[in-house]
Design a protein around this motif. Sequence first.
Motif, PDB file in Angstrom:
ATOM      1  N   GLY A  61       0.816  -1.206   0.000  1.00 35.71           N
ATOM      2  CA  GLY A  61       0.000   0.000   0.000  1.00 35.71           C
ATOM      3  C   GLY A  61       0.843   1.245   0.000  1.00 35.71           C
ATOM      4  N   LEU A  62       1.524   1.513   1.102  1.00 34.09           N
ATOM      5  CA  LEU A  62       2.367   2.702   1.193  1.00 34.09           C
ATOM      6  C   LEU A  62       3.812   2.429   0.806  1.00 34.09           C
ATOM      7  CD1 LEU A  62       1.011   4.256   4.505  1.00 34.09           C
ATOM      8  CD2 LEU A  62       0.479   4.914   2.141  1.00 34.09           C
ATOM      9  N   ASP A  63       4.176   1.160   0.733  1.00 27.57           N
ATOM     10  CA  ASP A  63       5.538   0.823   0.334  1.00 27.57           C
ATOM     11  C   ASP A  63       5.570  -0.531  -0.376  1.00 27.57           C
ATOM     12  OD1 ASP A  63       5.073  -0.763   2.565  1.00 27.57           O
ATOM     13  OD2 ASP A  63       6.992  -0.371   3.499  1.00 27.57           O
ATOM     14  N   VAL A  64       6.676  -0.773  -1.028  1.00 26.18           N
ATOM     15  CA  VAL A  64       6.911  -2.024  -1.737  1.00 26.18           C
ATOM     16  C   VAL A  64       8.093  -2.689  -1.046  1.00 26.18           C
ATOM     17  CG1 VAL A  64       7.470  -3.052  -3.977  1.00 26.18           C
ATOM     18  CG2 VAL A  64       6.075  -0.994  -3.889  1.00 26.18           C
ATOM     19  N   VAL A  65       7.968  -3.992  -0.792  1.00 30.90           N
ATOM     20  CA  VAL A  65       9.008  -4.702  -0.072  1.00 30.90           C
ATOM     21  C   VAL A  65       9.430  -5.959  -0.822  1.00 30.90           C
ATOM     22  CG1 VAL A  65       8.311  -3.858   2.200  1.00 30.90           C
ATOM     23  CG2 VAL A  65       7.342  -5.984   1.321  1.00 30.90           C
ATOM     24  N   ILE A  66      10.664  -6.366  -0.577  1.00 32.39           N
ATOM     25  CA  ILE A  66      11.190  -7.615  -1.111  1.00 32.39           C
ATOM     26  C   ILE A  66      11.353  -8.579   0.048  1.00 32.39           C
ATOM     27  CG2 ILE A  66      13.146  -8.746  -2.242  1.00 32.39           C
ATOM     28  CD1 ILE A  66      13.644  -6.123  -3.754  1.00 32.39           C
ATOM     29  N   ILE A  67      10.805  -9.774  -0.093  1.00 27.98           N
ATOM     30  CA  ILE A  67      10.970 -10.821   0.912  1.00 27.98           C
ATOM     31  C   ILE A  67      12.292 -11.528   0.594  1.00 27.98           C
ATOM     32  CG2 ILE A  67      10.003 -12.918   1.929  1.00 27.98           C
ATOM     33  CD1 ILE A  67       8.219 -10.407   2.289  1.00 27.98           C
ATOM     34  N   PRO A  68      13.326 -11.360   1.421  1.00 26.22           N
ATOM     35  CA  PRO A  68      14.649 -11.886   1.089  1.00 26.22           C
ATOM     36  C   PRO A  68      14.687 -13.401   0.923  1.00 26.22           C
ATOM     37  CG  PRO A  68      14.651 -10.955   3.303  1.00 26.22           C
ATOM     38  CD  PRO A  68      13.334 -10.636   2.691  1.00 26.22           C
ATOM     39  N   GLU A  69      13.847 -14.122   1.634  1.00 23.66           N
ATOM     40  CA  GLU A  69      13.833 -15.577   1.522  1.00 23.66           C
ATOM     41  C   GLU A  69      13.333 -16.036   0.153  1.00 23.66           C
ATOM     42  OE1 GLU A  69      13.434 -14.680   5.921  1.00 23.66           O
ATOM     43  OE2 GLU A  69      12.668 -13.834   4.059  1.00 23.66           O
ATOM     44  N   LEU A  70      12.612 -15.167  -0.553  1.00 24.63           N
ATOM     45  CA  LEU A  70      12.091 -15.512  -1.872  1.00 24.63           C
ATOM     46  C   LEU A  70      12.929 -14.915  -3.002  1.00 24.63           C
ATOM     47  CD1 LEU A  70       8.268 -14.995  -1.217  1.00 24.63           C
ATOM     48  CD2 LEU A  70       9.611 -17.113  -1.050  1.00 24.63           C
ATOM     49  N   CYS A  71      13.816 -13.991  -2.671  1.00 28.39           N
ATOM     50  CA  CYS A  71      14.606 -13.254  -3.670  1.00 28.39           C
ATOM     51  C   CYS A  71      15.927 -13.972  -3.953  1.00 28.39           C
ATOM     52  CB  CYS A  71      14.885 -11.847  -3.149  1.00 28.39           C
ATOM     53  SG  CYS A  71      15.929 -10.860  -4.234  1.00 28.39           S
ATOM     54  N   SER A  72      16.160 -14.286  -5.220  1.00 26.64           N
ATOM     55  CA  SER A  72      17.397 -14.973  -5.613  1.00 26.64           C
ATOM     56  C   SER A  72      18.573 -14.017  -5.776  1.00 26.64           C
ATOM     57  CB  SER A  72      17.184 -15.710  -6.928  1.00 26.64           C
ATOM     58  OG  SER A  72      17.092 -14.790  -7.995  1.00 26.64           O
ATOM     59  N   GLY A  73      18.274 -12.723  -5.789  1.00 22.53           N
ATOM     60  CA  GLY A  73      19.325 -11.735  -6.016  1.00 22.53           C
ATOM     61  C   GLY A  73      19.509 -11.399  -7.482  1.00 22.53           C
ATOM     62  N   CYS A  74      18.648 -11.922  -8.344  1.00 22.27           N
ATOM     63  CA  CYS A  74      18.750 -11.607  -9.775  1.00 22.27           C
ATOM     64  C   CYS A  74      18.497 -10.109  -9.969  1.00 22.27           C
ATOM     65  CB  CYS A  74      17.774 -12.444 -10.598  1.00 22.27           C
ATOM     66  SG  CYS A  74      16.084 -11.803 -10.707  1.00 22.27           S
ATOM     67  N   PRO A  75      18.953  -9.524 -11.044  1.00 22.06           N
ATOM     68  CA  PRO A  75      18.804  -8.076 -11.227  1.00 22.06           C
ATOM     69  C   PRO A  75      17.544  -7.642 -11.970  1.00 22.06           C
ATOM     70  CG  PRO A  75      20.282  -8.929 -12.878  1.00 22.06           C
ATOM     71  CD  PRO A  75      19.908 -10.092 -11.994  1.00 22.06           C
ATOM     72  N   ALA A  76      16.562  -8.511 -12.167  1.00 23.54           N
ATOM     73  CA  ALA A  76      15.385  -8.163 -12.977  1.00 23.54           C
ATOM     74  C   ALA A  76      14.688  -6.894 -12.485  1.00 23.54           C
ATOM     75  CB  ALA A  76      14.404  -9.329 -13.017  1.00 23.54           C
ATOM     76  N   CYS A  77      14.523  -6.748 -11.191  1.00 22.05           N
ATOM     77  CA  CYS A  77      13.839  -5.565 -10.649  1.00 22.05           C
ATOM     78  C   CYS A  77      14.719  -4.324 -10.730  1.00 22.05           C
ATOM     79  CB  CYS A  77      13.406  -5.821  -9.210  1.00 22.05           C
ATOM     80  SG  CYS A  77      14.751  -6.216  -8.072  1.00 22.05           S
ATOM     81  N   VAL A  78      16.007  -4.510 -10.534  1.00 19.48           N
ATOM     82  CA  VAL A  78      16.954  -3.390 -10.540  1.00 19.48           C
ATOM     83  C   VAL A  78      16.980  -2.721 -11.912  1.00 19.48           C
ATOM     84  CG1 VAL A  78      19.373  -2.737 -10.241  1.00 19.48           C
ATOM     85  CG2 VAL A  78      18.371  -4.495  -8.782  1.00 19.48           C
ATOM     86  N   VAL A  79      16.989  -3.522 -12.934  1.00 20.95           N
ATOM     87  CA  VAL A  79      17.104  -3.028 -14.309  1.00 20.95           C
ATOM     88  C   VAL A  79      15.933  -2.126 -14.691  1.00 20.95           C
ATOM     89  CG1 VAL A  79      17.161  -3.766 -16.731  1.00 20.95           C
ATOM     90  CG2 VAL A  79      18.482  -5.010 -15.023  1.00 20.95           C
TER      91      VAL A  79
END
Length: 110
Positions: free
Chosen positions: A61-79
């Motif tokens: 709602g007010l923010d967007v978060v990344i759940i580290p246990e589900l994140c592989s560290g790939c750069p798809a979101c960064v790009v």
Amino acid sequence: METIDGASAPIGTRRPDRIAERARNELWKKSPRRIEASECITCDTCLRHCPPEFDAIFDRGLDVVIIPELCSGCPACVVVCPMDCIYVDDDWEPTGHDLWSLVNLTAGGR
């Protein structure tokens, strides 16, 4: 290779297993990503570009978060981030119960 229900993936590599275990895949070498809330404009571009096998980004709602246990560290979101507010999180900590509740609410509907 140990498998679950005859699947070809080792335990912990499938998203539902990571959610159930609340743990990152130990084979992932890259650290997870994090979103700097003070820089984020909550456009959800990162969320829409996170690969479905990870589906690690959630809009609260007010923010967007990344759940580290589900994140592989790939750069798809960064790009795709227009604000460049997604960083490597070398010092990540386990996700709290409140965020896991959000994951469980949306796990079947994404």
